[in-house]
Scaffold this active site. Structure first.
Site, PDB file in Angstrom:
ATOM      1  N   SER A   1       0.851  -1.235  -0.140  1.00  9.44           N
ATOM      2  CA  SER A   1       0.144   0.119   0.264  1.00  9.44           C
ATOM      3  C   SER A   1       0.731   1.203  -0.112  1.00  9.44           C
ATOM      4  O   SER A   1       1.776   1.291   0.525  1.00  9.44           O
ATOM      5  CB  SER A   1      -0.784   0.093   1.228  1.00  9.44           C
ATOM      6  OG  SER A   1      -1.223   1.364   1.526  1.00  9.44           O
TER       7      SER A   1
ATOM      8  N   TYR B   1      -2.150   5.450  -4.225  1.00 11.39           N
ATOM      9  CA  TYR B   1      -3.217   6.570  -3.859  1.00 11.39           C
ATOM     10  C   TYR B   1      -2.308   7.757  -4.444  1.00 11.39           C
ATOM     11  O   TYR B   1      -1.133   7.608  -4.339  1.00 11.39           O
ATOM     12  CB  TYR B   1      -3.279   6.624  -2.391  1.00 11.39           C
ATOM     13  CG  TYR B   1      -4.397   5.498  -1.945  1.00 11.39           C
ATOM     14  CD1 TYR B   1      -5.476   5.477  -2.348  1.00 11.39           C
ATOM     15  CD2 TYR B   1      -3.858   4.773  -0.680  1.00 11.39           C
ATOM     16  CE1 TYR B   1      -6.431   4.490  -1.938  1.00 11.39           C
ATOM     17  CE2 TYR B   1      -5.013   4.202  -0.043  1.00 11.39           C
ATOM     18  CZ  TYR B   1      -6.142   3.699  -0.645  1.00 11.39           C
ATOM     19  OH  TYR B   1      -6.976   3.088  -0.047  1.00 11.39           O
TER      20      TYR B   1
ATOM     21  N   THR C   1      -6.244   2.270  -6.772  1.00 11.91           N
ATOM     22  CA  THR C   1      -7.208   1.929  -6.236  1.00 11.91           C
ATOM     23  C   THR C   1      -8.141   3.135  -6.537  1.00 11.91           C
ATOM     24  O   THR C   1      -7.934   4.220  -6.140  1.00 11.91           O
ATOM     25  CB  THR C   1      -6.898   1.807  -4.689  1.00 11.91           C
ATOM     26  OG1 THR C   1      -6.328   0.757  -4.424  1.00 11.91           O
ATOM     27  CG2 THR C   1      -8.403   1.723  -4.002  1.00 11.91           C
TER      28      THR C   1
ATOM     29  N   LYS D   1      -8.267  -1.384  -9.106  1.00 11.14           N
ATOM     30  CA  LYS D   1      -8.848  -2.009  -8.052  1.00 11.14           C
ATOM     31  C   LYS D   1      -9.945  -1.374  -7.487  1.00 11.14           C
ATOM     32  O   LYS D   1      -9.728   0.188  -7.172  1.00 11.14           O
ATOM     33  CB  LYS D   1      -7.654  -2.317  -6.694  1.00 11.14           C
ATOM     34  CG  LYS D   1      -8.247  -2.891  -5.636  1.00 11.14           C
ATOM     35  CD  LYS D   1      -7.105  -2.891  -4.507  1.00 11.14           C
ATOM     36  CE  LYS D   1      -7.514  -3.583  -3.335  1.00 11.14           C
ATOM     37  NZ  LYS D   1      -8.038  -2.601  -2.392  1.00 11.14           N
TER      38      LYS D   1
ATOM     39  N   HIS E   1     -13.231  -3.052  -1.146  1.00 15.54           N
ATOM     40  CA  HIS E   1     -12.353  -2.546  -0.098  1.00 15.54           C
ATOM     41  C   HIS E   1     -12.649  -3.457   1.051  1.00 15.54           C
ATOM     42  O   HIS E   1     -12.446  -2.802   2.407  1.00 15.54           O
ATOM     43  CB  HIS E   1     -12.344  -1.096   0.149  1.00 15.54           C
ATOM     44  CG  HIS E   1     -11.143  -0.400   0.330  1.00 15.54           C
ATOM     45  ND1 HIS E   1     -10.552   0.378  -0.576  1.00 15.54           N
ATOM     46  CD2 HIS E   1     -10.530  -0.324   1.460  1.00 15.54           C
ATOM     47  CE1 HIS E   1      -9.542   1.052  -0.068  1.00 15.54           C
ATOM     48  NE2 HIS E   1      -9.318   0.561   1.004  1.00 15.54           N
TER      49      HIS E   1
HETATM   50  C1  LIG Z   1      -6.384  -2.973   7.734  1.00 18.77           C
HETATM   51  C2  LIG Z   1      -6.800  -2.850   6.292  1.00 18.77           C
HETATM   52  C3  LIG Z   1      -6.131  -1.868   5.367  1.00 18.77           C
HETATM   53  C4  LIG Z   1      -6.336  -1.637   4.037  1.00 18.77           C
HETATM   54  N1  LIG Z   1      -5.597  -0.853   3.293  1.00 18.77           N
HETATM   55  C5  LIG Z   1      -5.713  -0.624   2.038  1.00 18.77           C
HETATM   56  C6  LIG Z   1      -5.077   0.412   1.188  1.00 18.77           C
HETATM   57  O1  LIG Z   1      -3.832   0.991   1.934  1.00 18.77           O
HETATM   58  N2  LIG Z   1      -5.078   0.430   0.080  1.00 18.77           N
HETATM   59  C7  LIG Z   1      -6.015  -0.390  -0.595  1.00 18.77           C
HETATM   60  O2  LIG Z   1      -6.357  -0.075  -1.944  1.00 18.77           O
HETATM   61  N3  LIG Z   1      -6.734  -1.287  -0.007  1.00 18.77           N
HETATM   62  C8  LIG Z   1      -6.740  -1.380   1.223  1.00 18.77           C
HETATM   63  N4  LIG Z   1      -7.561  -2.249   2.115  1.00 18.77           N
HETATM   64  C9  LIG Z   1      -8.337  -2.940   1.289  1.00 18.77           C
HETATM   65  C10 LIG Z   1      -7.801  -4.275   1.037  1.00 18.77           C
HETATM   66  O3  LIG Z   1      -6.761  -4.327   0.010  1.00 18.77           O
HETATM   67  C11 LIG Z   1      -8.874  -5.266   0.387  1.00 18.77           C
HETATM   68  O4  LIG Z   1      -9.652  -4.740  -0.737  1.00 18.77           O
HETATM   69  C12 LIG Z   1      -9.813  -6.103   1.355  1.00 18.77           C
HETATM   70  O5  LIG Z   1      -9.039  -5.986   2.482  1.00 18.77           O
HETATM   71  C13 LIG Z   1     -10.150  -7.110   0.836  1.00 18.77           C
HETATM   72  O6  LIG Z   1     -11.243  -7.649   1.725  1.00 18.77           O
HETATM   73  P1  LIG Z   1     -10.984  -8.691   2.916  1.00 18.77           P
HETATM   74  O7  LIG Z   1     -10.379  -8.117   3.997  1.00 18.77           O
HETATM   75  O8  LIG Z   1     -12.471  -9.163   3.486  1.00 18.77           O
HETATM   76  O9  LIG Z   1     -10.212  -9.905   2.277  1.00 18.77           O
HETATM   77  C14 LIG Z   1      -7.200  -2.444   3.494  1.00 18.77           C
HETATM   78  C15 LIG Z   1      -7.809  -3.313   4.182  1.00 18.77           C
HETATM   79  C16 LIG Z   1      -7.587  -3.445   5.296  1.00 18.77           C
HETATM   80  C17 LIG Z   1      -8.079  -4.731   6.195  1.00 18.77           C
END
Ligand SMILES: Cc1cc2nc3c(=O)[nH]c(=O)nc-3n(C[C@H](O)[C@H](O)[C@H](O)COP(=O)(O)O)c2cc1C
Length: 410
Positions: A112, A135, A161, A258, A282
């Site tokens: 990320s 981002y 994203t 994404k 997300h």
């Molecule tokens: C703690 C956390 C931080 C996340 N940070 C980002 C991020 O910085 N950028 C991003 O595109 N998605 C982020 N996501 C989303 C994840 O990339 C992903 O889309 C999502 O967690 C998938 O669903 P799941 O947690 O049910 O597997 C984050 C998810 C979590 C749980």
């Protein structure tokens, strides 16, 4: 015996329990929580449960082939690690720990923009492919400099994203005093400090790792961006379709979009030059009330699956979920929370355990389905009609519940 080894940790929920014990509530809920009423967070998982398998029995398979190809690169597993911001708050150098575990398993790690570890250090920790998630925090020049660093460090794809024009309202974060803790003002922080002090092992690890991290891949004119500025920075630098033109110019490798929910946006992403799309909400952390990703996957696959790789994330907790997504046309899936709670439970060992749990699940599921390989999975192995029936059923239930709550006749 390691704290994350079987028989204590059999599934991802067991890892989640360990992470919950080790982390203060403010950190655990940041990982675990979703936006608003967390409807989409719950639906993401429920929708997988609503799909039935259609196995072919009496088939003997000694081992099934779990390899898949994404963007022309072979992955040993049909799942990779999603971008998870702030992983360094869960475990020292959390991003590097996760990247190392992914590389050892032969799969991809996505870093990320909002990470606490320098992108060069993360890439060096992995012997597998790594993607960099973009981002635009800090603006175009700041993003361009990170993109140039990502290229020099050897990242093989950019993940852009598009579902975060503003940070979702994660109500648990508000209740846990996340904002107050980020002020670094002892008086404002005071009511929330006992919770941190009640988790001395976590606290010692964070302090030993340099304390509250900054974002070393968002380098502003006065240095790395601080933690308290994330919400405003996301809102000030929304990724729009026009941005893809300069991003593609700056990056000669593949771009993955994404956060696609509809066939229309998938088409738009491909027309803008995306080589892959991730059907993602997300993990239910942004727009609450948006459909579970597995429900919209077929529409996206139908629209663009013949041109680009379609990936999916959100709601994957078991290997069976991975297999269902592949049956419905995903090339591979990404895991977010399963990765994050692995980091939070035990760093590298926790992520390695999460990956191994899902790998063994996928292998067993293929054998039980009588299917020799990931490449051979298709719709015939699931009752896709069950998805539509469950979809209308869950809408009926939701309307019924709303009627009951409003005391209206059915
Ligand atoms: C703690 C956390 C931080 C996340 N940070 C980002 C991020 O910085 N950028 C991003 O595109 N998605 C982020 N996501 C989303 C994840 O990339 C992903 O889309 C999502 O967690 C998938 O669903 P799941 O947690 O049910 O597997 C984050 C998810 C979590 C749980």
């Amino acid at each position: 015996m390691s704290i994350v080894a079987a028989p204590r940790v059999v599934n991802i929920e067991d890892l989640r329990r360990l992470a919950k014990r080790r982390l203060p509530r403010v950190v655990f809920d940041y990982i675990d929580g979703g936006a608003d009423g967390e409807t989409t967070l719950r639906e993401n998982c429920r929708a997988f449960e609503a799909i039935d398998f259609r196995p072919r029995s009496a088939v003997a398979l000694s081992a099934c082939d779990l390899h898949t190809r994404v963007l022309g690169t072979e992955l040993a597993l049909p799942f990779g690690l999603a971008p998870v911001g702030s992983s360094r708050l869960f475990w020292p150098l959390g991003e590097a720990m996760a990247a190392r575990a992914a590389g050892e398993a032969g799969t991809v790690y996505t870093l990320s923009t909002l990470s606490g570890t320098r992108l060069e250090e993360v890439k060096a920790a992995s012997r597998g492919p790594c993607w960099y998630q973009v981002y635009l925090c800090g603006g175009r020049d700041v993003a361009l400099s990170a993109i140039a660093r990502a290229r020099a460090a050897g990242y093989s794809a950019l993940v852009v994203t598009i579902d975060t024009p503003v940070a979702g309202l994660r109500e648990r974060d508000v209740r846990n005093g996340t904002k107050e803790l980020l002020t670094r003002n002892p008086w404002t922080m005071l009511p929330w400090l006992p919770e941190l002090l009640a988790h001395p092992r976590w606290l010692a690890s964070v302090l030993g790792d340099g304390g509250l991290m900054k974002f070393p891949n968002i380098v502003l004119p006065d240095g790395p961006m601080g933690y308290a500025d994330v919400g405003a920075a996301l809102e000030a630098s929304v990724v729009c379709w026009d941005d893809l033109a300069w991003i593609r110019e700056a990056w000669d490798g593949p771009v993955i979009i994404k956060g696609v929910h509809t066939a229309d946006d998938a088409r738009r992403a491909v027309d803008a030059g995306a080589r892959a799309v991730v059907v993602s909400n997300h993990g239910g952390r942004q727009l609450d009330g948006v459909a579970a990703t597995i429900r919209v996957l077929p529409e996206v696959v139908e629209a663009v699956g013949h041109e680009v790789d379609v990936l999916l994330d959100s709601g994957i907790r078991r290997g069976g979920d991975v297999v269902k997504a592949l049956c419905l046309g995903a090339k591979a899936v990404l895991i977010g929370r399963a990765e994050a709670i692995g980091i939070g439970a035990a760093g590298h060992a926790g992520v390695a355990r999460a990956i191994e749990i899902l790998r063994a699940d996928v292998m067993r599921t293929l054998k039980l389905l009588g299917c020799p390989s990931i490449a051979a999975l298709d719709r015939s192995y699931v009752d896709a009609g069950a998805l539509a029936r469950a979809s209308s059923g869950s809408r009926r239930d939701a309307v019924g519940r709303a009627r009951q709550e409003a005391d209206l006749p059915a």
